[in-house]
Scaffold this motif. Structure first.
Motif, PDB file in Angstrom:
ATOM      1  N   GLY A   1      -0.923  95.694 119.926  1.00 14.44           N
ATOM      2  CA  GLY A   1      -1.522  96.725 119.095  1.00 14.44           C
ATOM      3  C   GLY A   1      -0.510  97.728 118.579  1.00 14.44           C
ATOM      4  O   GLY A   1      -0.755  98.402 117.564  1.00 14.44           O
ATOM      5  N   CYS A   2       0.626  97.818 119.265  1.00 16.59           N
ATOM      6  CA  CYS A   2       1.658  98.780 118.859  1.00 16.59           C
ATOM      7  C   CYS A   2       2.731  98.152 117.975  1.00 16.59           C
ATOM      8  O   CYS A   2       3.166  98.757 116.990  1.00 16.59           O
ATOM      9  CB  CYS A   2       2.319  99.386 120.093  1.00 16.59           C
ATOM     10  SG  CYS A   2       1.187 100.292 121.161  1.00 16.59           S
ATOM     11  N   VAL A   3       3.169  96.947 118.312  1.00 18.81           N
ATOM     12  CA  VAL A   3       4.304  96.340 117.604  1.00 18.81           C
ATOM     13  C   VAL A   3       3.922  95.136 116.760  1.00 18.81           C
ATOM     14  O   VAL A   3       4.700  94.692 115.914  1.00 18.81           O
ATOM     15  CB  VAL A   3       5.431  95.949 118.598  1.00 18.81           C
ATOM     16  CG1 VAL A   3       5.907  97.167 119.348  1.00 18.81           C
ATOM     17  CG2 VAL A   3       4.941  94.881 119.584  1.00 18.81           C
ATOM     18  N   GLY A   4       2.747  94.545 117.007  1.00 18.03           N
ATOM     19  CA  GLY A   4       2.275  93.460 116.170  1.00 18.03           C
ATOM     20  C   GLY A   4       2.951  92.129 116.367  1.00 18.03           C
ATOM     21  O   GLY A   4       2.829  91.240 115.522  1.00 18.03           O
ATOM     22  N   ASN A   5       3.655  91.932 117.497  1.00 21.43           N
ATOM     23  CA  ASN A   5       4.305  90.651 117.771  1.00 21.43           C
ATOM     24  C   ASN A   5       3.310  89.735 118.483  1.00 21.43           C
ATOM     25  O   ASN A   5       2.999  89.924 119.652  1.00 21.43           O
ATOM     26  CB  ASN A   5       5.558  90.855 118.629  1.00 21.43           C
ATOM     27  CG  ASN A   5       6.388  89.586 118.757  1.00 21.43           C
ATOM     28  OD1 ASN A   5       5.859  88.476 118.658  1.00 21.43           O
ATOM     29  ND2 ASN A   5       7.682  89.735 118.971  1.00 21.43           N
ATOM     30  N   LYS A   6       2.820  88.717 117.758  1.00 22.58           N
ATOM     31  CA  LYS A   6       1.762  87.874 118.317  1.00 22.58           C
ATOM     32  C   LYS A   6       2.228  87.090 119.540  1.00 22.58           C
ATOM     33  O   LYS A   6       1.401  86.672 120.360  1.00 22.58           O
ATOM     34  CB  LYS A   6       1.238  86.913 117.254  1.00 22.58           C
ATOM     35  CG  LYS A   6       2.259  85.901 116.748  1.00 22.58           C
ATOM     36  CD  LYS A   6       1.656  85.024 115.665  1.00 22.58           C
ATOM     37  CE  LYS A   6       2.654  83.980 115.169  1.00 22.58           C
ATOM     38  NZ  LYS A   6       2.063  83.139 114.108  1.00 22.58           N
ATOM     39  N   LEU A   7       3.532  86.885 119.695  1.00 23.80           N
ATOM     40  CA  LEU A   7       4.026  86.153 120.852  1.00 23.80           C
ATOM     41  C   LEU A   7       3.757  86.906 122.156  1.00 23.80           C
ATOM     42  O   LEU A   7       3.672  86.310 123.222  1.00 23.80           O
ATOM     43  CB  LEU A   7       5.525  85.880 120.709  1.00 23.80           C
ATOM     44  CG  LEU A   7       5.936  84.976 119.534  1.00 23.80           C
ATOM     45  CD1 LEU A   7       7.447  84.839 119.462  1.00 23.80           C
ATOM     46  CD2 LEU A   7       5.284  83.600 119.668  1.00 23.80           C
ATOM     47  N   SER A   8       3.599  88.220 122.044  1.00 21.89           N
ATOM     48  CA  SER A   8       3.328  89.006 123.246  1.00 21.89           C
ATOM     49  C   SER A   8       1.923  88.765 123.783  1.00 21.89           C
ATOM     50  O   SER A   8       1.632  89.079 124.939  1.00 21.89           O
ATOM     51  CB  SER A   8       3.529  90.497 122.960  1.00 21.89           C
ATOM     52  OG  SER A   8       2.563  90.971 122.038  1.00 21.89           O
ATOM     53  N   THR A   9       1.038  88.232 122.966  1.00 25.21           N
ATOM     54  CA  THR A   9      -0.348  88.013 123.389  1.00 25.21           C
ATOM     55  C   THR A   9      -0.570  86.635 124.002  1.00 25.21           C
ATOM     56  O   THR A   9      -1.645  86.361 124.517  1.00 25.21           O
ATOM     57  CB  THR A   9      -1.308  88.156 122.197  1.00 25.21           C
ATOM     58  OG1 THR A   9      -1.101  87.076 121.272  1.00 25.21           O
ATOM     59  CG2 THR A   9      -1.098  89.479 121.486  1.00 25.21           C
ATOM     60  N   GLN A  10       0.418  85.774 123.942  1.00 27.18           N
ATOM     61  CA  GLN A  10       0.229  84.415 124.449  1.00 27.18           C
ATOM     62  C   GLN A  10       0.040  84.428 125.963  1.00 27.18           C
ATOM     63  O   GLN A  10       0.777  85.094 126.691  1.00 27.18           O
ATOM     64  CB  GLN A  10       1.418  83.543 124.067  1.00 27.18           C
ATOM     65  CG  GLN A  10       1.525  83.289 122.573  1.00 27.18           C
ATOM     66  CD  GLN A  10       2.704  82.409 122.202  1.00 27.18           C
ATOM     67  OE1 GLN A  10       3.582  82.146 123.030  1.00 27.18           O
ATOM     68  NE2 GLN A  10       2.720  81.945 120.975  1.00 27.18           N
ATOM     69  N   MET A  11      -0.919  83.654 126.449  1.00 30.17           N
ATOM     70  CA  MET A  11      -1.220  83.635 127.868  1.00 30.17           C
ATOM     71  C   MET A  11      -0.073  83.058 128.701  1.00 30.17           C
ATOM     72  O   MET A  11       0.004  83.277 129.905  1.00 30.17           O
ATOM     73  CB  MET A  11      -2.505  82.857 128.132  1.00 30.17           C
ATOM     74  CG  MET A  11      -3.764  83.504 127.573  1.00 30.17           C
ATOM     75  SD  MET A  11      -4.124  85.146 128.236  1.00 30.17           S
ATOM     76  CE  MET A  11      -3.684  86.192 126.841  1.00 30.17           C
ATOM     77  N   GLY A  12       0.818  82.337 128.059  1.00 33.58           N
ATOM     78  CA  GLY A  12       1.974  81.797 128.768  1.00 33.58           C
ATOM     79  C   GLY A  12       3.158  82.746 128.805  1.00 33.58           C
ATOM     80  O   GLY A  12       4.190  82.434 129.406  1.00 33.58           O
ATOM     81  N   ASN A  13       3.012  83.921 128.196  1.00 40.42           N
ATOM     82  CA  ASN A  13       4.139  84.845 128.095  1.00 40.42           C
ATOM     83  C   ASN A  13       4.726  85.241 129.453  1.00 40.42           C
ATOM     84  O   ASN A  13       5.951  85.146 129.640  1.00 40.42           O
ATOM     85  CB  ASN A  13       3.718  86.086 127.295  1.00 40.42           C
ATOM     86  CG  ASN A  13       4.864  87.037 127.027  1.00 40.42           C
ATOM     87  OD1 ASN A  13       5.465  87.591 127.947  1.00 40.42           O
ATOM     88  ND2 ASN A  13       5.168  87.257 125.760  1.00 40.42           N
ATOM     89  N   PRO A  14       3.923  85.682 130.437  1.00 38.22           N
ATOM     90  CA  PRO A  14       4.515  86.067 131.730  1.00 38.22           C
ATOM     91  C   PRO A  14       5.237  84.914 132.423  1.00 38.22           C
ATOM     92  O   PRO A  14       6.304  85.117 133.023  1.00 38.22           O
ATOM     93  CB  PRO A  14       3.308  86.542 132.542  1.00 38.22           C
ATOM     94  CG  PRO A  14       2.324  86.988 131.513  1.00 38.22           C
ATOM     95  CD  PRO A  14       2.481  86.019 130.379  1.00 38.22           C
ATOM     96  N   ALA A  15       4.674  83.698 132.337  1.00 40.07           N
ATOM     97  CA  ALA A  15       5.327  82.547 132.963  1.00 40.07           C
ATOM     98  C   ALA A  15       6.650  82.233 132.280  1.00 40.07           C
ATOM     99  O   ALA A  15       7.664  81.966 132.946  1.00 40.07           O
ATOM    100  CB  ALA A  15       4.409  81.325 132.915  1.00 40.07           C
ATOM    101  N   LEU A  16       6.665  82.257 130.952  1.00 39.13           N
ATOM    102  CA  LEU A  16       7.899  81.983 130.213  1.00 39.13           C
ATOM    103  C   LEU A  16       8.930  83.081 130.434  1.00 39.13           C
ATOM    104  O   LEU A  16      10.139  82.811 130.480  1.00 39.13           O
ATOM    105  CB  LEU A  16       7.592  81.824 128.726  1.00 39.13           C
ATOM    106  CG  LEU A  16       6.767  80.586 128.358  1.00 39.13           C
ATOM    107  CD1 LEU A  16       6.420  80.599 126.873  1.00 39.13           C
ATOM    108  CD2 LEU A  16       7.520  79.308 128.713  1.00 39.13           C
ATOM    109  N   PHE A  17       8.449  84.326 130.576  1.00 38.21           N
ATOM    110  CA  PHE A  17       9.385  85.410 130.891  1.00 38.21           C
ATOM    111  C   PHE A  17      10.107  85.137 132.203  1.00 38.21           C
ATOM    112  O   PHE A  17      11.341  85.247 132.294  1.00 38.21           O
ATOM    113  CB  PHE A  17       8.650  86.747 130.970  1.00 38.21           C
ATOM    114  CG  PHE A  17       9.406  87.799 131.731  1.00 38.21           C
ATOM    115  CD1 PHE A  17      10.569  88.337 131.196  1.00 38.21           C
ATOM    116  CD2 PHE A  17       8.992  88.219 132.992  1.00 38.21           C
ATOM    117  CE1 PHE A  17      11.297  89.291 131.904  1.00 38.21           C
ATOM    118  CE2 PHE A  17       9.708  89.159 133.700  1.00 38.21           C
ATOM    119  CZ  PHE A  17      10.871  89.704 133.157  1.00 38.21           C
ATOM    120  N   LEU A  18       9.346  84.809 133.256  1.00 29.95           N
ATOM    121  CA  LEU A  18       9.973  84.541 134.547  1.00 29.95           C
ATOM    122  C   LEU A  18      10.934  83.360 134.467  1.00 29.95           C
ATOM    123  O   LEU A  18      12.020  83.385 135.062  1.00 29.95           O
ATOM    124  CB  LEU A  18       8.905  84.262 135.610  1.00 29.95           C
ATOM    125  CG  LEU A  18       8.331  85.439 136.391  1.00 29.95           C
ATOM    126  CD1 LEU A  18       7.501  84.928 137.559  1.00 29.95           C
ATOM    127  CD2 LEU A  18       9.410  86.373 136.888  1.00 29.95           C
TER     128      LEU A  18
END
Length: 352
Positions: A82-99
């Motif tokens: 909602g602040c930066v508009g980067n749709k990749l941040s909303t992906q449900m796999g984001n935390p797993a891929l971050f780790l």
């Protein structure tokens, strides 16, 4: 004949009750893209730092391509979107891929998002990865941070309470949304003589309603019985049940009905959500960590069921822990998780 694969929890860490005094680490690792700079990932990193040496040990033991990552979430970075508009941040796999990126791993990585059962579903997937020889060890867990969209959604359903949640009370009036995370190292430990073992997992679906559980709890009962069957134990063998216990009218009716159907009022149980809040996709992971605490510290009192003490007598009577209880021979615990869409997940853990 193939050897039985026994999946054990080797180490774990969790974070809940986050407030203004909680210091979350900054994400500043070289090569980490901006879409991973999320509050949920900072919570994960806080948990990771607590088991950092143990993670380093399994990477050295198995190699970077044999360690899996499975992280449960329902929000991911939807607040930051909602602040930066980067749709990749909303992906449900984001935390797993971050780790995965943060640790430099090259094996399996995936997110799990099945509402409030996500945390136990993450354990189920992680265990299957080990049993299928896709991974030798898996870093599994769950995380969710607060998001206005989620709060507005629950508010629209009229299930938020402006007081501390009051599960199984006649005065209950809803849930408290919270945030937090938990991480576990799961490993094939067929030669281990001691530790916390995943004894059984039951997973079912009501196919009843998008946002309301079946009040009869038929599929919940089946999930409990599936977990008991896989664990090869009887209901009376369970020493403690961590209830889903949200404090909504519909959950508490369904859960009390299901638990009483299998256990009557013979097993100590409590909901820890009045203490932690409802951490959504992280809730079942955090409650699994609480169950691990219970198993590893049998000399301590079981988690209290904190409520106003006015049990809803229209519900089947459960054996809620309303005063300090210590069990000398505590060995087996069960954790319940239920969510939107009629998803049900039950996990049984035992100290071996």
């Amino acid at each position: 004949m193939a050897c039985e694969v026994n999946v054990f929890i080797k180490k774990y860490a969790y974070l809940c009750n986050i407030d203004d005094k909680t210091v979350l680490p900054e994400i500043c690792s070289v090569g980490i893209e901006p879409e991973y700079d999320l509050r949920c990932n900072k919570i994960l990193l806080h948990c990771l730092n607590a088991i950092e040496q143990d993670v380093a040990d399994i990477i050295e033991k198995y190699g970077k391509n044999r360690i899996g990552i499975v992280i449960a979430t329902t929000n991911a970075g939807i607040e930051e979107f909602g602040c930066v508009g980067n749709k990749l941040s909303t992906q449900m796999g984001n935390p797993a891929l971050f780790l995965q990126r943060y640790l430099g791993l090259t094996g399996f990585a995936a997110g799990v998002s099945t509402a409030c059962t996500s945390g136990i579903k993450a354990f189920s997937l992680a265990r299957n990865l080990i049993k299928s020889n896709i991974c030798d060890a898996v870093i599994a867990g769950g995380v969710d941070s607060l998001a206005k969209l989620t709060l507005f959604g629950f508010s629209a359903l009229e299930v938020l309470s402006d007081k501390k949640s009051n599960p199984f009370s006649k005065n209950r009036d809803g849930i408290n949304i919270s945030e937090g995370g938990a991480l576990f190292i799961l490993e094939n430990a067929e030669k281990e003589s001691s530790g916390i073992k995943i004894l059984g997992i039951g997973e079912t679906s009501d196919a009843y309603h998008a946002a309301t559980p079946d009040p009869c709890g038929l599929e919940t009962i089946r999930a409990i019985r599936e977990a008991l069957c896989e664990a090869k134990i009887e209901p009376q063998d369970v020493d403690y049940i961590n209830l889903h216990g949200t404090g909504t009218n519909t959950n508490d009716l369904m859960e009390a009905t299901a638990v009483y159907s299998v256990f009557q009022d013979k097993v100590y149980c409590s909901s820890t959500k009045p203490l932690t809040g409802h951490c959504l996709g992280a809730s079942a992971s955090i409650e699994a960590a609480i169950c691990c605490d219970v198993l590893l510290n049998p000399q301590k009192a079981l988690p209290l069921h904190v409520y106003d003490g006015e049990y809803d007598e229209s519900l089947p009577r459960l054996k809620l822990i309303e005063e300090d209880v210590t069990l000398e021979d505590l060995k087996i615990v069960m954790s319940n998780a239920f969510g939107f869409g009629g998803t049900n997940a039950v996990m049984i853990l035992g100290v071996i």
